[in-house]
Design an enzyme around this catalytic site. Structure first.
Site, PDB file in Angstrom:
ATOM      1  N   ARG A 126     -52.735  75.951  76.349  1.00 27.02           N
ATOM      2  CA  ARG A 126     -51.390  76.192  75.826  1.00 27.02           C
ATOM      3  C   ARG A 126     -51.244  77.621  75.324  1.00 27.02           C
ATOM      4  NH1 ARG A 126     -48.480  71.604  74.023  1.00 27.02           N
ATOM      5  NH2 ARG A 126     -47.583  72.882  72.370  1.00 27.02           N
ATOM      6  N   MET A 130     -45.640  79.622  73.128  1.00 24.76           N
ATOM      7  CA  MET A 130     -46.255  78.302  73.043  1.00 24.76           C
ATOM      8  C   MET A 130     -47.681  78.462  72.566  1.00 24.76           C
ATOM      9  SD  MET A 130     -45.926  75.126  73.371  1.00 24.76           S
ATOM     10  CE  MET A 130     -44.347  75.178  74.189  1.00 24.76           C
ATOM     11  N   CYS A 131     -48.054  77.677  71.560  1.00 25.05           N
ATOM     12  CA  CYS A 131     -49.397  77.736  71.006  1.00 25.05           C
ATOM     13  C   CYS A 131     -49.956  76.330  70.900  1.00 25.05           C
ATOM     14  CB  CYS A 131     -49.393  78.409  69.632  1.00 25.05           C
ATOM     15  SG  CYS A 131     -48.669  80.064  69.648  1.00 25.05           S
ATOM     16  N   GLY A 132     -51.253  76.258  70.653  1.00 20.97           N
ATOM     17  CA  GLY A 132     -51.905  74.968  70.496  1.00 20.97           C
ATOM     18  C   GLY A 132     -52.424  74.807  69.083  1.00 20.97           C
ATOM     19  N   SER A 138     -54.506  78.180  69.196  1.00 17.80           N
ATOM     20  CA  SER A 138     -54.474  79.080  70.341  1.00 17.80           C
ATOM     21  C   SER A 138     -53.135  79.796  70.339  1.00 17.80           C
ATOM     22  CB  SER A 138     -54.681  78.312  71.646  1.00 17.80           C
ATOM     23  OG  SER A 138     -53.649  77.364  71.836  1.00 17.80           O
TER      24      SER A 138
END
Length: 560
Positions: free
Chosen positions: A37, A1-3, A59
């Site tokens: 995140r 999971m990334c932002g 992120s």
């Protein structure tokens, strides 16, 4: 999971210091929210083009590849990719490679919008992305067709001329209006003009209607016309789970730490996923089963005093003012999902005796849930109904994974915090295989044709209902949710099956809804799970209607 956080600030915005200051403050808050995140790394790239300032922030939560890779991905030509997704199929990515890097290496060699559309369309997996092609000054962005990753958009206005894309919001804002980005298209913007071009993808339900199909009498035997469909579902779902649990990087050397968890109610969906996950996860590692239960004062009031909703209004108000004397009440977390979860983990232990199953009892006191409510409301925004809040609260605490485990049914609980960063979610089975009560109602009024229409409606609504909200809530804990039932291959397989192979509303409750999944579960040995009736998460965990007096609040009402 990334932002992902992107903004385009046109040159004309530079003349208004108030607008700039307001936007900068918001951007800093969005950066912090997106960092949660992807706690492993954050970075920002800024480009100054002729007519605007482009800012790319990303992120990283590392769940693929052997080595650490930071993003935004960039090259010497000025191309930039912010990637929040998982490539499980469609593009070749080995277990040692980073999927964002592999995708970027493909995109940077493509020229036309059609080529980029086809590249993204080949991906099987959840994603949201922002890609800037410097040679044409074109920004491409979008979400996968089912909307399994969040991406919010603020469209520029005369008062707030900024164009913003973000994985997560920080709640409502008087100057910015956030919308879930539609999944009907992939988008391309000429940043010099901020004009949109679009391309669409649609899946359709098989509309073949049965004449008078044979009725299934029980789950122990599979009728000949259902054999191929049952075997196909098991194969498709097994492969989908395999792609989502393999190659998750280890954190440290301890093999006793779980890398995979299941949002676990003990129902047929979550149990089937847990069973299949055990086939593919490292046998030396535990699998965490996250089971959440809330202290619900309204439920306690009903249990102690009866349903006061039937009292005259003045007497009901008096009862609510007086409240309950909690000193004499023993708080129990034996909510429906806790009881079925405890039963079902024992079935999993019998079927998979070599696996350590950590049944994580996540108990949420009322005061703790009340304190978390403003945080959850901000994270889930722009979703803001009573039902949104009930579901988001359950997901927020489940994803946090802080609870207790027992070594056996009679053992004392010990504190435990889940280390898993990948959470399997059973969402999608009800929509694809007729799991809701409204399918039975539709059949009563319109026969098989009404069921087909309802299935198509459910499939069409998947991208715009809950997935973006769930993604924002779960990822706020630095976790990633994966939906095996919503693999595009599983969706396509089920959509192409005739309706009577998936659901039969002529049969009793606990048999007819999601008939195909029930037969599949029984075939792999999940006898108890295969016969369980549908129960919504917010009611099974008691996260719905928490306070006395909320019992009559409709789920679609907006929260205050």
């Amino acid at each position: 999971m990334c932002g992902i956080l992107f903004s385009a600030v046109p040159a004309l915005a530079g003349d208004d210091s108030v607008v700039i200051e307001r936007f900068n403050q918001l951007y800093e808050r969005l950066q912090a929210a997106n960092a949660s995140r992807g706690p492993d790394a954050q970075d920002t790239v800024v480009l100054l083009e002729e007519n605007c300032r482009l800012s790319f922030t990303a992120s990283e939560l590392r769940l693929r590849g052997e080595s650490f890779v930071s993003q935004p991905h960039r090259d010497e030509q000025g191309n930039i990719l912010c990637w929040n997704g998982e490539i499980f199929d469609g593009i070749e990515v080995s277990s040692t490679e980073n999927d964002g890097e592999q995708l970027f290496s493909l995109l940077r060699n493509l020229q036309t919008p059609a080529e980029i559309r086809d590249c993204m369309g080949s991906i099987e997996g959840p994603y949201a992305f922002v890609y800037y092609q410097q040679s044409t000054q074109t920004l491409y962005f979008g979400r996968d067709p089912l909307g399994r990753r969040s991406l919010l958009i603020h469209r520029p206005t005369r008062e707030q001329p900024h164009f913003v894309l973000t994985s997560v919001s920080v709640g409502s804002h008087p100057s910015y209006v956030w919308e879930e980005l539609s999944t009907e298209h992939l988008y391309a913007i000429d940043v010099t003009a901020l004009s949109l071009r679009e391309d669409a993808r649609i899946e359709h339900i098989n509309r073949l209607l049965p004449d008078d199909p044979l009725k299934v009498q029980h789950l122990d035997g599979i009728l000949p016309h259902l054999v191929t469909a049952v075997d196909g579902l098991i194969d498709q779902l097994d492969r989908s789970v395999m792609l989502r649990v393999r190659d998750i990087p280890k954190r440290g050397e301890a093999s006793s730490q779980a890398r995979v968890a299941v949002l676990f109610s003990g129902g047929i969906d979550s149990t089937m996923l847990a069973f299949l996950a055990s086939r593919h996860a490292d046998p030396s590692e535990p699998i965490d089963l996250l089971n959440v239960a809330f202290e619900n004062p309204r439920k306690i009031t009903v249990k102690v005093e009866g349903n006061i909703g039937g009292l005259p209004k003045r007497e009901r108000k008096q009862k609510l003012r007086e409240g309950l004397d909690y000193s004499a009440i023993e708080i129990s977390y034996d909510v429906p999902d806790r009881l079925t979860g405890l039963q079902e983990v024992e079935e999993l232990r019998r079927l998979c005796p070599g696996r350590t199953w950590n049944f994580v009892e996540i108990n949420v006191p009322f005061e703790e849930s009340r304190s978390a409510r403003p945080i959850v409301e901000a994270i889930m925004y722009p979703s803001r109904t009573v039902m949104d809040l009930s579901l988001a609260m359950a997901l927020y605490f489940a994803a946090r994974g802080v609870g207790e485990v027992r070594s056996g049914p009679a053992a004392q609980p010990v504190p435990y915090t889940s280390t898993a960063r990948v959470l399997l979610n059973g969402l999608g089975s009800d929509e694809l295989m007729g799991g809701y009560g409204r399918f039975r109602t539709a059949f009563k009024h319109g026969g098989w044709q009404a069921i087909v229409d309802e299935l198509q409606l459910e499939l069409d609504r998947i991208p715009i209902r809950n997935l973006g909200r769930d993604d924002r809530v779960i990822s706020s804990q630095g976790k990633e949710t994966r939906h095996p039932f919503l693999s595009l291959s599983v969706v396509s397989f089920l959509a192409q099956l005739p309706v009577h192979l998936k659901v039969d509303p002529r049969l009793e409750s606990g048999l007819g809804e999601k008939l195909l999944l029930r037969l599949a579960a029984r075939k792999v040995g999940l006898v108890e799970a295969s016969a369980r009736k549908k129960r919504a998460m917010q009611f099974g965990s008691h996260s719905a209607r928490m306070a006395p007096g909320e019992g009559d609040k409709h789920g679609e009402l907006l929260i205050r």
